[in-house]
Design a protein around this motif. Structure first.
Motif, PDB file in Angstrom:
ATOM      1  N   LEU A   1       0.811  -1.226   0.000  1.00  0.00           N
ATOM      2  CA  LEU A   1       0.000   0.000   0.000  1.00  0.00           C
ATOM      3  C   LEU A   1       0.843   1.274   0.000  1.00  0.00           C
ATOM      4  O   LEU A   1       0.310   2.363  -0.206  1.00  0.00           O
ATOM      5  CB  LEU A   1      -0.973  -0.015   1.177  1.00  0.00           C
ATOM      6  N   LYS A   2       2.148   1.145   0.199  1.00  0.00           N
ATOM      7  CA  LYS A   2       3.032   2.308   0.085  1.00  0.00           C
ATOM      8  C   LYS A   2       3.300   2.669  -1.378  1.00  0.00           C
ATOM      9  O   LYS A   2       3.757   3.768  -1.681  1.00  0.00           O
ATOM     10  CB  LYS A   2       4.375   2.031   0.769  1.00  0.00           C
ATOM     11  N   ILE A   3       3.037   1.722  -2.278  1.00  0.00           N
ATOM     12  CA  ILE A   3       3.342   1.916  -3.698  1.00  0.00           C
ATOM     13  C   ILE A   3       2.168   2.611  -4.378  1.00  0.00           C
ATOM     14  O   ILE A   3       1.017   2.197  -4.201  1.00  0.00           O
ATOM     15  CB  ILE A   3       3.606   0.554  -4.374  1.00  0.00           C
ATOM     16  N   PRO A   4       2.414   3.671  -5.156  1.00  0.00           N
ATOM     17  CA  PRO A   4       1.314   4.330  -5.877  1.00  0.00           C
ATOM     18  C   PRO A   4       0.611   3.337  -6.806  1.00  0.00           C
ATOM     19  O   PRO A   4       1.274   2.664  -7.606  1.00  0.00           O
ATOM     20  CB  PRO A   4       2.019   5.434  -6.685  1.00  0.00           C
ATOM     21  N   TYR A   5      -0.703   3.247  -6.691  1.00  0.00           N
ATOM     22  CA  TYR A   5      -1.454   2.285  -7.515  1.00  0.00           C
ATOM     23  C   TYR A   5      -1.490   2.715  -8.979  1.00  0.00           C
ATOM     24  O   TYR A   5      -1.594   3.899  -9.301  1.00  0.00           O
ATOM     25  CB  TYR A   5      -2.894   2.147  -7.002  1.00  0.00           C
ATOM     26  N   PHE A   6      -1.406   1.744  -9.882  1.00  0.00           N
ATOM     27  CA  PHE A   6      -1.684   1.969 -11.306  1.00  0.00           C
ATOM     28  C   PHE A   6      -2.219   0.669 -11.890  1.00  0.00           C
ATOM     29  O   PHE A   6      -1.986  -0.417 -11.353  1.00  0.00           O
ATOM     30  CB  PHE A   6      -0.431   2.434 -12.069  1.00  0.00           C
ATOM     31  N   ASN A   7      -2.948   0.773 -12.980  1.00  0.00           N
ATOM     32  CA  ASN A   7      -3.515  -0.404 -13.627  1.00  0.00           C
ATOM     33  C   ASN A   7      -2.388  -1.202 -14.279  1.00  0.00           C
ATOM     34  O   ASN A   7      -1.744  -0.741 -15.204  1.00  0.00           O
ATOM     35  CB  ASN A   7      -4.546   0.010 -14.680  1.00  0.00           C
ATOM     36  N   GLY A   8      -2.139  -2.391 -13.765  1.00  0.00           N
ATOM     37  CA  GLY A   8      -1.020  -3.211 -14.214  1.00  0.00           C
ATOM     38  C   GLY A   8      -0.015  -3.478 -13.115  1.00  0.00           C
ATOM     39  O   GLY A   8       0.957  -4.209 -13.308  1.00  0.00           O
ATOM     40  N   ILE A   9      -0.260  -2.934 -11.938  1.00  0.00           N
ATOM     41  CA  ILE A   9       0.692  -3.043 -10.822  1.00  0.00           C
ATOM     42  C   ILE A   9       0.972  -4.499 -10.428  1.00  0.00           C
ATOM     43  O   ILE A   9       2.077  -4.831 -10.001  1.00  0.00           O
ATOM     44  CB  ILE A   9       0.189  -2.239  -9.589  1.00  0.00           C
ATOM     45  N   HIS A  10      -0.018  -5.387 -10.621  1.00  0.00           N
ATOM     46  CA  HIS A  10       0.148  -6.771 -10.163  1.00  0.00           C
ATOM     47  C   HIS A  10       1.282  -7.494 -10.901  1.00  0.00           C
ATOM     48  O   HIS A  10       1.810  -8.482 -10.409  1.00  0.00           O
ATOM     49  CB  HIS A  10      -1.168  -7.548 -10.307  1.00  0.00           C
ATOM     50  N   ARG A  11       1.665  -7.009 -12.094  1.00  0.00           N
ATOM     51  CA  ARG A  11       2.739  -7.651 -12.856  1.00  0.00           C
ATOM     52  C   ARG A  11       4.130  -7.127 -12.477  1.00  0.00           C
ATOM     53  O   ARG A  11       5.131  -7.624 -12.987  1.00  0.00           O
ATOM     54  CB  ARG A  11       2.512  -7.442 -14.355  1.00  0.00           C
ATOM     55  N   PHE A  12       4.195  -6.149 -11.590  1.00  0.00           N
ATOM     56  CA  PHE A  12       5.484  -5.517 -11.268  1.00  0.00           C
ATOM     57  C   PHE A  12       5.778  -5.501  -9.768  1.00  0.00           C
ATOM     58  O   PHE A  12       6.625  -4.738  -9.309  1.00  0.00           O
ATOM     59  CB  PHE A  12       5.508  -4.090 -11.816  1.00  0.00           C
ATOM     60  N   ILE A  13       5.088  -6.323  -9.009  1.00  0.00           N
ATOM     61  CA  ILE A  13       5.259  -6.319  -7.553  1.00  0.00           C
ATOM     62  C   ILE A  13       6.703  -6.596  -7.132  1.00  0.00           C
ATOM     63  O   ILE A  13       7.239  -5.899  -6.257  1.00  0.00           O
ATOM     64  CB  ILE A  13       4.259  -7.287  -6.881  1.00  0.00           C
ATOM     65  N   PRO A  14       7.414  -7.581  -7.721  1.00  0.00           N
ATOM     66  CA  PRO A  14       8.812  -7.801  -7.297  1.00  0.00           C
ATOM     67  C   PRO A  14       9.700  -6.569  -7.470  1.00  0.00           C
ATOM     68  O   PRO A  14      10.428  -6.188  -6.547  1.00  0.00           O
ATOM     69  CB  PRO A  14       9.265  -8.959  -8.198  1.00  0.00           C
ATOM     70  N   ALA A  15       9.657  -5.946  -8.652  1.00  0.00           N
ATOM     71  CA  ALA A  15      10.496  -4.764  -8.899  1.00  0.00           C
ATOM     72  C   ALA A  15      10.158  -3.629  -7.945  1.00  0.00           C
ATOM     73  O   ALA A  15      11.059  -2.926  -7.456  1.00  0.00           O
ATOM     74  CB  ALA A  15      10.327  -4.302 -10.349  1.00  0.00           C
ATOM     75  N   LEU A  16       8.886  -3.461  -7.661  1.00  0.00           N
ATOM     76  CA  LEU A  16       8.459  -2.366  -6.788  1.00  0.00           C
ATOM     77  C   LEU A  16       8.841  -2.629  -5.331  1.00  0.00           C
ATOM     78  O   LEU A  16       9.244  -1.709  -4.612  1.00  0.00           O
ATOM     79  CB  LEU A  16       6.951  -2.149  -6.936  1.00  0.00           C
ATOM     80  N   PHE A  17       8.766  -3.880  -4.889  1.00  0.00           N
ATOM     81  CA  PHE A  17       9.213  -4.212  -3.533  1.00  0.00           C
ATOM     82  C   PHE A  17      10.731  -4.023  -3.404  1.00  0.00           C
ATOM     83  O   PHE A  17      11.227  -3.531  -2.381  1.00  0.00           O
ATOM     84  CB  PHE A  17       8.812  -5.650  -3.160  1.00  0.00           C
ATOM     85  N   LEU A  18      11.465  -4.397  -4.441  1.00  0.00           N
ATOM     86  CA  LEU A  18      12.918  -4.202  -4.411  1.00  0.00           C
ATOM     87  C   LEU A  18      13.276  -2.725  -4.333  1.00  0.00           C
ATOM     88  O   LEU A  18      14.235  -2.342  -3.664  1.00  0.00           O
ATOM     89  CB  LEU A  18      13.555  -4.830  -5.658  1.00  0.00           C
TER      90      LEU A  18
END
Length: 234
Positions: A167-184
């Motif tokens: 929930l700290k990551i700004p939401y966008f349509n397609g976010i579910h495919r980039f969760i690893p990169a965003l967590f890193l």
């Protein structure tokens, strides 16, 4: 102690009436008495008779239905499920039955025992069409080079992650495919773990190939901008 391992399982569905109820039975088989869990089925405005069939069944009280008022897509459905979840540890999986519920506990054990923020499934032997597998392989390679997430299969639906970090990551349509990169990008401890993948037995895939690749390229640019913003705010 299972009382300390609480997970919210979010399953987005669109016209999966032929698959979802068997999947729920399998989840119950593999998880009951082993972990404390709730299931949130996010019905993305399905046009089949899912709701009618659901009402006929006497399902467990730990299953909740969230109905999107229009077809919002997988990312928004997952986001809606997360906003309604009661636990801080989120498991996502596809509703088509291709993710195997037996792998949930394997991911959960890694996550809790080793204090990961994300454990992401990797489908080592995908049971998809040749064109789907090769296009996904190309897209994954390209994305991994650009985003440096070292993830060979970001499209696998089966993951467990910390809700509050997501929930700290700004939401966008397609976010579910980039969760690893965003967590890193948030300097979180993550793990990639091999999981089973099954043939789709019933229904049809909801994804195209060329349109999905084009959207993926646009999303990579969006993710790069988000990551830069995150790092500037560090």
């Amino acid at each position: 102690n299972i009382s300390f391992r609480q997970i919210s399982i979010i399953i987005p569905i669109y016209n999966e009436v032929e698959n979802i109820f068997l999947l729920l039975e399998e989840i119950k088989l593999y998880l009951d008495k082993k972990i404390q869990y709730e299931i949130l089925i996010v019905n993305d405005n399905s046009q089949d008779n899912f709701l009618v069939e659901y009402e006929k069944l006497d399902l467990s009280k730990n299953i909740n239905i969230i109905n999107n008022i229009s077809n919002l897509g997988q990312s928004k459905s997952i986001q809606n499920g997360i906003m309604h979840s009661k636990y801080d540890n989120i498991v996502t999986m596809d509703g088509d039955g291709q993710n195997h519920p037996k792998d949930i506990l394997s991911l959960v054990n890694e996550y809790f025992e080793n204090n990961y923020a994300l454990v992401s499934g990797i489908r080592k032997k995908r049971k998809d069409s040749f064109i789907k597998k090769i296009s996904s392989k190309i897209a994954n390679k390209f994305r991994s080079i650009i985003l440096k997430d070292n993830c060979p299969d970001t499209g696998c639906g089966l993951k467990i992650f910390n809700k509050n970090i997501f929930l700290k990551i700004p939401y966008f349509n397609g976010i579910h495919r980039f969760i690893p990169a965003l967590f890193l990008s948030l300097n979180q401890k993550i793990l990639y773990k091999s999981v089973d993948h099954r043939h789709r037995i019933r229904g049809i895939s909801k994804y195209g190939t060329l349109d999905r690749m084009l959207k993926g390229l646009i999303d990579i640019v969006r993710v790069l901008l988000i990551i830069r913003k995150i790092k500037r705010n560090d």
